[in-house]
Write a protein that holds these residues in place. Structure first.
Motif, PDB file in Angstrom:
ATOM      1  N   THR A  71       0.836  -1.197   0.000  1.00  0.00           N
ATOM      2  CA  THR A  71       0.000   0.000   0.000  1.00  0.00           C
ATOM      3  C   THR A  71       0.875   1.252   0.000  1.00  0.00           C
ATOM      4  N   ILE A  72       0.242   2.384  -0.227  1.00  0.00           N
ATOM      5  CA  ILE A  72       0.964   3.659  -0.177  1.00  0.00           C
ATOM      6  C   ILE A  72       1.496   3.896   1.236  1.00  0.00           C
ATOM      7  N   GLU A  73       0.783   3.446   2.245  1.00  0.00           N
ATOM      8  CA  GLU A  73       1.270   3.603   3.619  1.00  0.00           C
ATOM      9  C   GLU A  73       2.487   2.725   3.876  1.00  0.00           C
ATOM     10  N   ASP A  74       2.491   1.503   3.316  1.00  0.00           N
ATOM     11  CA  ASP A  74       3.683   0.646   3.418  1.00  0.00           C
ATOM     12  C   ASP A  74       4.881   1.359   2.796  1.00  0.00           C
ATOM     13  N   LEU A  75       4.675   1.914   1.613  1.00  0.00           N
ATOM     14  CA  LEU A  75       5.761   2.606   0.916  1.00  0.00           C
ATOM     15  C   LEU A  75       6.201   3.841   1.684  1.00  0.00           C
ATOM     16  N   ARG A  76       5.263   4.603   2.192  1.00  0.00           N
ATOM     17  CA  ARG A  76       5.598   5.808   2.963  1.00  0.00           C
ATOM     18  C   ARG A  76       6.480   5.427   4.164  1.00  0.00           C
ATOM     19  N   THR A  93       7.356  17.931   3.832  1.00  0.00           N
ATOM     20  CA  THR A  93       6.379  16.991   3.301  1.00  0.00           C
ATOM     21  C   THR A  93       5.287  16.755   4.325  1.00  0.00           C
ATOM     22  N   ASP A  94       4.058  17.011   3.938  1.00  0.00           N
ATOM     23  CA  ASP A  94       2.916  16.776   4.805  1.00  0.00           C
ATOM     24  C   ASP A  94       2.558  15.301   4.715  1.00  0.00           C
ATOM     25  N   THR A  95       2.763  14.575   5.819  1.00  0.00           N
ATOM     26  CA  THR A  95       2.533  13.135   5.789  1.00  0.00           C
ATOM     27  C   THR A  95       1.060  12.778   5.676  1.00  0.00           C
ATOM     28  N   ASP A 139      -1.721  12.838   0.040  1.00  0.00           N
ATOM     29  CA  ASP A 139      -1.490  11.722  -0.877  1.00  0.00           C
ATOM     30  C   ASP A 139      -0.242  12.025  -1.699  1.00  0.00           C
ATOM     31  N   ILE A 140       0.772  11.201  -1.530  1.00  0.00           N
ATOM     32  CA  ILE A 140       2.040  11.411  -2.234  1.00  0.00           C
ATOM     33  C   ILE A 140       2.145  10.573  -3.500  1.00  0.00           C
ATOM     34  N   SER A 141       1.109   9.841  -3.843  1.00  0.00           N
ATOM     35  CA  SER A 141       1.173   8.875  -4.949  1.00  0.00           C
ATOM     36  C   SER A 141       1.734   9.435  -6.250  1.00  0.00           C
ATOM     37  N   VAL A 181      10.276  -8.763  -3.594  1.00  0.00           N
ATOM     38  CA  VAL A 181      10.278  -8.279  -4.981  1.00  0.00           C
ATOM     39  C   VAL A 181      11.620  -7.614  -5.253  1.00  0.00           C
ATOM     40  N   ARG A 182      12.353  -8.147  -6.219  1.00  0.00           N
ATOM     41  CA  ARG A 182      13.642  -7.575  -6.593  1.00  0.00           C
ATOM     42  C   ARG A 182      13.422  -6.475  -7.632  1.00  0.00           C
ATOM     43  N   LEU A 183      13.990  -5.291  -7.355  1.00  0.00           N
ATOM     44  CA  LEU A 183      13.860  -4.144  -8.255  1.00  0.00           C
ATOM     45  C   LEU A 183      15.250  -3.722  -8.711  1.00  0.00           C
ATOM     46  N   PRO A 184      15.627  -4.083  -9.931  1.00  0.00           N
ATOM     47  CA  PRO A 184      16.948  -3.712 -10.435  1.00  0.00           C
ATOM     48  C   PRO A 184      17.158  -2.202 -10.455  1.00  0.00           C
ATOM     49  N   GLU A 185      18.400  -1.796 -10.304  1.00  0.00           N
ATOM     50  CA  GLU A 185      18.766  -0.382 -10.265  1.00  0.00           C
ATOM     51  C   GLU A 185      18.269   0.364 -11.502  1.00  0.00           C
ATOM     52  N   GLU A 186      18.349  -0.278 -12.666  1.00  0.00           N
ATOM     53  CA  GLU A 186      17.891   0.376 -13.906  1.00  0.00           C
ATOM     54  C   GLU A 186      16.406   0.706 -13.835  1.00  0.00           C
ATOM     55  N   MET A 187      15.624  -0.206 -13.264  1.00  0.00           N
ATOM     56  CA  MET A 187      14.181   0.034 -13.137  1.00  0.00           C
ATOM     57  C   MET A 187      13.912   1.179 -12.175  1.00  0.00           C
ATOM     58  N   MET A 188      14.612   1.183 -11.059  1.00  0.00           N
ATOM     59  CA  MET A 188      14.404   2.223 -10.048  1.00  0.00           C
ATOM     60  C   MET A 188      14.712   3.602 -10.628  1.00  0.00           C
ATOM     61  N   ALA A 189      15.712   3.684 -11.486  1.00  0.00           N
ATOM     62  CA  ALA A 189      16.091   4.967 -12.081  1.00  0.00           C
ATOM     63  C   ALA A 189      14.980   5.520 -12.969  1.00  0.00           C
ATOM     64  N   GLU A 190      14.159   4.642 -13.528  1.00  0.00           N
ATOM     65  CA  GLU A 190      13.084   5.072 -14.421  1.00  0.00           C
ATOM     66  C   GLU A 190      11.813   5.482 -13.681  1.00  0.00           C
ATOM     67  N   LEU A 191      11.663   5.050 -12.447  1.00  0.00           N
ATOM     68  CA  LEU A 191      10.451   5.337 -11.685  1.00  0.00           C
ATOM     69  C   LEU A 191      10.503   6.757 -11.140  1.00  0.00           C
ATOM     70  N   LYS A 192       9.465   7.507 -11.374  1.00  0.00           N
ATOM     71  CA  LYS A 192       9.449   8.917 -10.981  1.00  0.00           C
ATOM     72  C   LYS A 192       8.538   9.236  -9.808  1.00  0.00           C
ATOM     73  N   THR A 193       7.535   8.377  -9.546  1.00  0.00           N
ATOM     74  CA  THR A 193       6.565   8.665  -8.482  1.00  0.00           C
ATOM     75  C   THR A 193       6.311   7.424  -7.629  1.00  0.00           C
ATOM     76  N   PRO A 194       5.819   7.610  -6.424  1.00  0.00           N
ATOM     77  CA  PRO A 194       5.436   6.469  -5.602  1.00  0.00           C
ATOM     78  C   PRO A 194       4.405   5.566  -6.294  1.00  0.00           C
ATOM     79  N   ARG A 195       3.464   6.149  -7.036  1.00  0.00           N
ATOM     80  CA  ARG A 195       2.477   5.316  -7.739  1.00  0.00           C
ATOM     81  C   ARG A 195       3.154   4.373  -8.732  1.00  0.00           C
ATOM     82  N   ALA A 196       4.129   4.866  -9.469  1.00  0.00           N
ATOM     83  CA  ALA A 196       4.844   4.018 -10.424  1.00  0.00           C
ATOM     84  C   ALA A 196       5.568   2.879  -9.700  1.00  0.00           C
TER      85      ALA A 196
END
Length: 85
Positions: free
Chosen positions: A5-10, A23-25, A28-30, A57-72
Motif C-alpha cells: 500500500t501507499i502507507e507501506d511505501l511511505r 512533506t505533509d505526511t 497523498d504522495i502517490s 520483490v527484486r527491483l533492479p537499479e535500472e528500473m528504479m532509475a526510471e520510476l518517478k513517483t510512488p504510484r509508479a
C-alpha cells in the motif's frame, strides 16, 4: 504479503531516508515526483533493498532509475507480487 500500500511505501521511504520536514505526511504522495519529495537515487536504492527484504520483490537499479513517483513504484511492486502468487 499480497499487496503493498501507499502507507507501506511511505513507512519504507521514511525509514530509508528520513522525512523531509516540508512533506505533509497526511497528503497523498502517490503522484508527487520522488525528487519533489526529497528522495535521491541513493534513498531509492535503499528503498528497493527494503522492498526486496520485506516483500520479496527484486527491483533492479535500472528500473528504479526510471520510476518517478510512488504510484509508479507501487504499480511495479504490486504487478510483481501478483505474478508470484
Amino acid at each position: 504479503m499480497s499487496v503493498m500500500t501507499i502507507e507501506d511505501l511511505r513507512t519504507i521511504l521514511i525509514s530509508c531516508a528520513g522525512e523531509d520536514e516540508s512533506t505533509d505526511t497526511g497528503t497523498d504522495i502517490s503522484d508527487v515526483l520522488f525528487e519533489e519529495l526529497g528522495y535521491d537515487s541513493l534513498a531509492l536504492m535503499e528503498t528497493a533493498a527494503r522492498i526486496e527484504r520485506d516483500f520479496g520483490v527484486r527491483l533492479p537499479e535500472e528500473m528504479m532509475a526510471e520510476l518517478k513517483t510512488p504510484r509508479a513504484l507501487l504499480d511495479l511492486v504490486n504487478d510483481n507480487l501478483a505474478v508470484t502468487k
